[in-house]
Design a protein around this motif. Structure first.
Motif: not given
Length: 168
Positions: A5-7, A9-10, A32, A35-36, A39, A42
């Motif tokens: 998920n985003r978190d 990956r970050l 990322l 995809d975001s 954000d 990000v």
């Protein structure tokens, strides 16, 4: 594409940057970001990843996105970092007036942040605002120095910082 998920990956990309795997971190953050795209966190981390690689021009649009809406979506710590990174990057690119503008926004939000104030003074110098630059640096020195000589003259330094051209 990186799984997770985003978190996750970050966090992985930030850890890669911190461990010295800067290009790999940048690539992961670019993916990322794709995809975001809206954000702020990000975007800030992606800007930072570019900066540490000396890719300042490529960092600019990510800083701009991170600080859109006054950095909504960033923690206080990250907003401070974004103002400092963005302003410093602009200054390094010779975009001095824009750097002053960014630093003024940052200092307005974080008036006690001496790193922002110091970097702001450098940009002020670059646009010919020497009095304001010197005033800022003298104030920072007076407020933060533990040197007994500086502290012994703190009141005088703060007084003169207000107007270096004043004759008494």
């Amino acid at each position: 594409m990186i799984e997770g998920n985003r978190d996750e990956r970050l966090a992985e990309a930030v850890a890669l940057r911190a461990s010295g795997e800067r290009e790999k971190a940048r690539q992961q953050l670019l993916a990322l970001s794709a995809d975001s795209p809206a954000d702020a966190e990000v975007a800030y981390q992606t800007a930072w990843a570019h900066d540490v690689l000396g890719l300042e021009a490529e960092a600019v649009p990510f800083y701009e996105l991170a600080l859109a809406d006054n950095g909504a979506g960033l923690s206080e710590k990250d907003r401070r970092g974004a103002f400092l990174g963005y302003g410093s990057t602009l200054r390094g690119l010779g975009r001095y007036s824009k750097a002053v503008e960014v630093f003024r926004r940052g200092v307005a939000e974080f008036p006690d942040d001496n790193a922002l104030r110091t970097f702001s003074a450098m940009a002020l110098y670059n646009v010919g605002e020497h009095h304001e630059a010197m005033r800022t640096l003298l104030e920072v020195v007076a407020e933060t120095s533990s040197d007994p000589g500086i502290q012994g003259y703190r009141a005088a330094i703060e007084h003169y910082a207000k107007d270096l051209d004043a004759v008494e």
